[in-house]
Design a protein around this motif. Sequence first.
Motif, PDB file in Angstrom:
ATOM      1  N   MET A 158       0.729   5.192   5.151  1.00  0.00           N
ATOM      2  CA  MET A 158      -0.348   5.269   4.181  1.00  0.00           C
ATOM      3  C   MET A 158      -1.367   6.349   4.525  1.00  0.00           C
ATOM      4  N   PHE A 159      -1.860   6.316   5.742  1.00  0.00           N
ATOM      5  CA  PHE A 159      -3.016   7.137   6.085  1.00  0.00           C
ATOM      6  C   PHE A 159      -2.678   8.613   6.246  1.00  0.00           C
ATOM      7  N   MET A 165      -6.686   1.918  -2.101  1.00  0.00           N
ATOM      8  CA  MET A 165      -5.905   0.867  -1.455  1.00  0.00           C
ATOM      9  C   MET A 165      -6.668   0.296  -0.271  1.00  0.00           C
ATOM     10  N   SER A 205      -6.836  -2.200   3.002  1.00  0.00           N
ATOM     11  CA  SER A 205      -5.965  -2.807   4.008  1.00  0.00           C
ATOM     12  C   SER A 205      -6.835  -3.377   5.121  1.00  0.00           C
ATOM     13  N   GLN A 257       0.643   1.851   9.007  1.00  0.00           N
ATOM     14  CA  GLN A 257      -0.603   2.596   8.885  1.00  0.00           C
ATOM     15  C   GLN A 257      -0.330   4.085   8.696  1.00  0.00           C
ATOM     16  N   GLY A 317       0.802  -1.217   0.000  1.00  0.00           N
ATOM     17  CA  GLY A 317       0.000   0.000   0.000  1.00  0.00           C
ATOM     18  C   GLY A 317       0.831   1.261   0.000  1.00  0.00           C
ATOM     19  N   SER A 318       1.744   1.369   0.958  1.00  0.00           N
ATOM     20  CA  SER A 318       2.551   2.585   1.021  1.00  0.00           C
ATOM     21  C   SER A 318       3.456   2.705  -0.193  1.00  0.00           C
ATOM     22  N   ASN A 341      -7.459   5.701   0.917  1.00  0.00           N
ATOM     23  CA  ASN A 341      -7.229   4.539   1.777  1.00  0.00           C
ATOM     24  C   ASN A 341      -8.554   4.022   2.314  1.00  0.00           C
ATOM     25  N   GLU A 389       1.286   3.921  -3.060  1.00  0.00           N
ATOM     26  CA  GLU A 389       0.814   5.291  -2.889  1.00  0.00           C
ATOM     27  C   GLU A 389       1.943   6.302  -3.063  1.00  0.00           C
ATOM     28  N   VAL A 440      -8.566   8.114   6.187  1.00  0.00           N
ATOM     29  CA  VAL A 440      -8.870   6.722   5.861  1.00  0.00           C
ATOM     30  C   VAL A 440     -10.357   6.481   6.056  1.00  0.00           C
TER      31      VAL A 440
END
Length: 486
Positions: free
Chosen positions: A185-186, A170, A172, A182, A153-154, A195, A157, A464
């Motif tokens: 990403m967030f 994405m 998760s 977390q 994910g990260s 997200n 992104e 998110v």
Amino acid sequence: MRYLSTRGDPGRKRFCEILLEGLAPDGGLYLPDHYPQVDAATLARWRQVFNGGGSGGYAGLAFEILSLYIDDIPATDLRALCEKTYTEAVYGTPQIVPLKKLENGFYLEALSNGPTLAFKDMAMQLLGNLFEYELGRRGEALNILGATSGDTGSAAEYAMRGKQGVSVFMLSPHGRMSPFQQAQMFSLMDENIHNIAIEGVFDDCQDIVKNVSNDLAFKHAYRIGTVNSINWARLLAQVVYYFAGYFQATEPSTGSGRSERVDFTVPSGNFGNVCAGHVARQMGLPIHQLVVATNENDVLDEFFRTGVYRVRASADTHETSSPSMDISKASNFERFVFDLLGRDGARVKALFGETLTRTGRFDLSADPAFAAAAGRYGFRSGKSTHADRLTTIRDVHARHGVVIDTHTADGVKVAREHQDTAVPMIVLETALPIKFAETIVEALGRQPDRPSKFNGIEQLPKRVKVMPADTAAVQAFIAEHCAPRA
């Protein structure tokens, strides 16, 4: 080069078609119709390219390998994309993937020097540039749907943020990634990054991605693509670092015509990373053993030991201290089974379609082809537990002064069980330890080093959307937030 589906769809497509498509229309995964063969002379030339610097180096090696599979991007453009992607400025080292020698014949290959500190950057940075290039050439937009158990994910992104014509959705598993993962990403606020935390486990996220990809009307209406390793382009990019690791661990051929062999051990849950090693071996890279290292979610280890592929239910998927491998359905495994069964698409479709849906398992133990998994294809496997991870992290730090992350610890533990002292063993490092700080503190009593650019990341504002494991709900969210057609 043309690409075919593991489930027998008769269509043959070119690279840029499958780059934007993800899954094949019949639900299968794409593979090349043949693996280009690399002889000793080509290996020697590629070694010089990799060691040459300038227009060579890792970017030059990537171009040499990718150009065997990509014939619908002009060579000058493909070389420029490789040179744009694999730079010392991005990865912090001219080797891009340097080896760390722990002891004679035992190495770690550092794959975590990219922007998100995980091996997924090695392919995702290239994928972002490929997407932007091809979409620009077509004047189109793409909505990327992905699932992550931690690092995909990260990496996706960071590779796609700000890219023209690209939006990322994405998925998760809610609450199942490390706090650092977390936060990576967030905390991204880019308008093209979305997200979605799914109330379930990674396999629920992966199932939604496949459901959406198999809804052909929705997929075409909203231009859905994928960045998970079901996308062949991502797996292809990972093939490069197997060759780079080999060149660093071995000496040039003495002229006998026989190249030195190596072993690789790969921490794996979804079979993508090690599947790239399988491709490299099929091309002719002299790999002796490909060792699959799992955590407590040992669906892959069970298959290579017994011939039984048994999917676990969500309730039986363990939450572990190597969370990126908390996977009970290895989506890339279908590619290997396709090769294992002589590229019989009808049989693969039956196994991964009706049989798995009906029984949750299939058994190849009595099939003569199963013996080839270890013999012809060189696969071995092993399992690691939380206690093993703690012991391995402490041992590597005490003996070598090196701190490794939890997934790499799984790899080191299993690699030692399969090490042949006559053959160099390379363990693929998967992430920097800071991504799993809680376990490092448990093992060593101190926080792992943190790159300064990530100081305070856990305290940043987060964006998110928490949603149930419901395909229709995710589709509605995509339709509301998707990138407009060009």
